[in-house]
Design an enzyme around this catalytic site. Structure first.
Site, PDB file in Angstrom:
ATOM      1  N   LYS A  45      69.273  18.626 -21.132  1.00 16.16           N
ATOM      2  CA  LYS A  45      69.548  17.187 -21.145  1.00 16.16           C
ATOM      3  C   LYS A  45      68.733  16.478 -22.235  1.00 16.16           C
ATOM      4  CE  LYS A  45      70.490  12.986 -19.908  1.00 16.16           C
ATOM      5  NZ  LYS A  45      71.743  12.392 -20.330  1.00 16.16           N
TER       6      LYS A  45
ATOM      7  N   LEU B  31      66.556   8.706 -10.087  1.00 17.54           N
ATOM      8  CA  LEU B  31      65.484   7.733 -10.286  1.00 17.54           C
ATOM      9  C   LEU B  31      65.216   7.531 -11.779  1.00 17.54           C
ATOM     10  CD1 LEU B  31      63.451   9.434  -7.471  1.00 17.54           C
ATOM     11  CD2 LEU B  31      64.397   7.121  -7.334  1.00 17.54           C
ATOM     12  N   PRO B  32      64.454   6.485 -12.135  1.00 19.03           N
ATOM     13  CA  PRO B  32      64.255   6.235 -13.569  1.00 19.03           C
ATOM     14  C   PRO B  32      63.556   7.389 -14.302  1.00 19.03           C
ATOM     15  CG  PRO B  32      63.741   4.261 -12.296  1.00 19.03           C
ATOM     16  CD  PRO B  32      63.965   5.371 -11.299  1.00 19.03           C
TER      17      PRO B  32
END
Ligand code: NAD
Length: 346
Positions: free
Chosen positions: A210, A97-98
């Site tokens: 990340k 998802l965004p």
């Protein structure tokens, strides 16, 4: 009336749920990842596996099923209209998802995954695995993981590196955070979508890795744009300049794969060759720079380059909203407009 030939209809049996994988969020990355995950799982299961997709835009789910069914006739792929439905249909659920609000919405809000897990028997909840590959706020991810784990289900954060091209080729790197047992459960699914699966530590650790990686990427993409602009202004051919950088110490992914100047990488096809369409949206890079600077603030680590890059991406999006949804290498187009205000070449 809209045709709904692929909608999930019947209640799913325990045996069907065991052999089923759901994928929620079929955007630029998710659609490619779901395709690889489903096609490879299908082969591995000798055609026995079932699949479910779910996206906020239902037409996106139907388009995916239509395409997948054309490639794999007879494959069982259906559309769920809510994350709860997708969870009840499958023991394994992947989300892409965004950002944070979308993950909160899909997991903990009404018709989400956690309420659905609570409606299952303890045994069914315990046999469920959730893999979230979204890049989002570490604290939000830890809270969501705790809510999932409270039901007895397993969860990992598994954000990715490698971009849309890596998602398509199945060569993504997954940076995984969560209990080791959950990591082991997730590993075979992640291998269907990527090449490097790296265990980073407890819940949230994959996201920390990340966010640190994207802090570097966001800064590098800007400075590659600056160098390419400067070199051209001084008369260099962008192809020559790119080949010099890419065989020298300035080489990086932003110069060698995602070079922002059309024609600079004749053997490749970066987003700049398609007017910066596809790739990694500038608005998502702005989000990632914000995630990094928020972490820096809460930990007292100074990020002068990160703050400067965040401001540049914020200016790109506010001054040229068309670039928000284009690949973040379009920061070069923004810099070029600043360098040549009256030029139509920008
Ligand atoms: P995207 O915007 O193209 O796709 C997101 C998808 O999620 C869309 O299809 C949207 O409709 C769907 N969605 C939104 N809210 C939803 C909800 N509540 N329920 C169901 N579906 C919902 O984004 P993307 O480029 O695929 O990126 C996804 C994630 O991967 C982001 O966190 C991004 O930072 C990260 N990422 C992207 C890239 C890249 O190159 N695009 C690379 C690495 C990581």
């Amino acid at each position: 009336m809209r045709p709904t030939p692929y909608l999930l209809r019947a209640v799913v049996s325990a045996a069907q749920r065991k052999n089923s994988v759901s994928f929620i969020g079929l955007g630029r990355m998710g659609s490619e990842m779901a395709y690889n995950l489903f096609s490879r799982t299908l082969v591995e299961s000798n055609g026995a596996a079932r699949f479910v997709v779910c996206d906020a835009r239902e037409e996106t789910s139907h388009a995916f099923v239509k395409n997948f069914s054309a490639q794999f006739p007879g494959a069982q792929v259906q559309v769920a209209t809510t994350p709860a439905e997708a969870l009840l249909a499958s023991r394994t659920v992947v989300t892409m998802l965004p950002s944070s609000p979308h993950v909160r919405n899909v997991y903990v809000e009404e018709e989400g995954i956690v309420p659905a897990l609570r409606s299952l028997s303890a045994e069914d909840a315990r046999s469920t695995l959730c893999i979230d590959s979204t890049t989002l706020d570490v604290e939000v991810a830890r809270n969501v993981a705790a809510a999932v784990q409270n039901t007895g289900a397993a969860m990992v954060d598994a954000p990715v590196s490698g971009g849309v091209s890596g998602a398509k080729a199945g060569t993504l790197s997954f940076l995984v955070g969560g209990p080791e047992q959950a990591y082991k459960l997730a590993h075979p699914y992640l291998l269907h979508m990527g090449k490097n699966i790296i265990y980073c530590g407890d819940s949230g650790a994959g996201l920390v890795a990340k966010i640190c990686n994207n802090l570097i990427l966001g800064v590098q993409q800007i400075v590659v744009g600056e160098a390419m602009l400067l070199g051209q202004k001084l008369g260099l051919d962008p192809k020559v300049l790119a080949s010099v950088i890419n065989s020298s110490t300035g080489a990086c992914w932003s110069s060698a794969v995602n070079n922002p100047v059309p024609g600079s990488l004749p053997d490749k096809s970066p987003p700049c060759e398609r007017d910066y369409e596809g790739g990694f949206a500038t608005s998502l890079m702005l989000k990632d720079m914000g995630l990094a600077t928020d972490l820096a603030e809460s930990t007292g680590i100074p990020l002068p380059m990160g703050h400067a890059a965040e401001k540049i991406y914020a200016d790109v999006v506010s001054e040229d909203p068309e670039l928000a949804n284009k690949d973040f290498s379009s920061v070069y187009r923004y810099l070029r407009v600043a360098a040549y205000p009256k030029s139509s070449l920008a």
